[in-house]
Design a protein around this motif. Sequence first.
Motif, short mmCIF file in Angstrom:
data_model
loop_
_atom_site.label_atom_id
_atom_site.label_comp_id
_atom_site.label_asym_id
_atom_site.label_seq_id
_atom_site.Cartn_x
_atom_site.Cartn_y
_atom_site.Cartn_z
N ALA A 77 30.90 -58.86 18.18
CA ALA A 77 30.07 -59.11 19.36
C ALA A 77 28.98 -58.06 19.51
O ALA A 77 27.86 -58.38 19.93
CB ALA A 77 30.95 -59.16 20.61
N SER A 78 29.30 -56.82 19.19
CA SER A 78 28.32 -55.74 19.35
C SER A 78 27.11 -55.92 18.43
O SER A 78 26.02 -55.42 18.71
CB SER A 78 28.97 -54.38 19.08
N LYS A 79 27.31 -56.65 17.32
CA LYS A 79 26.23 -56.85 16.35
C LYS A 79 25.54 -58.20 16.51
O LYS A 79 24.64 -58.54 15.72
CB LYS A 79 26.80 -56.72 14.93
N ALA A 80 25.95 -58.96 17.51
CA ALA A 80 25.36 -60.29 17.71
C ALA A 80 23.94 -60.19 18.26
O ALA A 80 23.55 -59.18 18.86
CB ALA A 80 26.23 -61.11 18.66
N ASN A 81 23.18 -61.24 18.08
CA ASN A 81 21.82 -61.31 18.61
C ASN A 81 21.89 -61.26 20.15
O ASN A 81 22.58 -62.07 20.77
CB ASN A 81 21.18 -62.63 18.16
#
Length: 325
Positions: A77-81
Amino acid sequence: MKLVKTLSAIGLALSAHLAHAQAWPERNLIWIVPFAAGGPTDGMARDIADRVAKQIGQTIIIENAAGAGGTIGATKASKANPDGYTFLVGHMGYMGAGPSLYKKLAYDPVKNFEAVFRFPDTPLVLLVGANSRFKSVAELIAEAKAKPDTINFGNAGVGSTSHLIAALFEAKAGINVQPVSYKGAAPAMNDLIGGQVDAMFDQSNTALPQVQGGRLRAIALTSLTPMPQQYPGVAPLADKVLPGFEAATWYGLYAPAGTPKDIVQKMHQAYMKALSDKAWTAKMSSMGIHLLSDAQYGPDAFAKHTASEVEKWRKVVADAKISID
């Protein structure tokens, strides 16, 4: 001339960004739940997601990304757009204690996320077997002080909520107990019922059927206030025994850092409209879930709560020497 062009470009980009945000949501949303389907976190997330979806007019898809105590899903989630279409269902374990429990964590709960809204809390209850020699938490503490390291506490696994709360309880009570870690709350609960372990902290909602069925006895609550409907006669630890003691399993919704603020606010507003369903909130309360004040559900308050929990569990984890590779 260049300055004019630059300002014009910035204005166009801002206008496009605002137009996109105003049109949101144009498609389905994803809520990442870092646990397997069917568990308490998943169940609560699906219930809330269904109600929020009705308010925003789009489907919310639950994506289960289990593993490593929830950190795999949180990392994803932390790396999601940060476009307002991917969110994380957070939990005190990987968003509060995670930075202290894991030596290598690929995300920062405070820096890499925007707090959106907090779910109602789930206090814990201190349980003993139906035939336990401990009739009160005062008796348990007295024996633990007289005979250090002889009382054992079951928990759902190293670094689990039940393990962390027991460590906090030890520190506040000035006692030493033996943790017994299981692969999940169910086997720990079974051994508590069978008398193989002396005590255990469990969530108030999941423990309730065992207490009402007479298989376990509740001797204390971790909330600041009593829960007379669910646990009549059971006092909070903060009431005379350990003044100020408070702990709960908390959950909430986060977005990747950089998600537009107006989208965060729209999600929060949709959630607050869902919470206006008094029949729903009354049902949650009857199950042992603790409702909060309206202000506590908001993004700013939830962000502050997250930061304070990270610091709170840092000391507890260090003092108890709890570590997960």
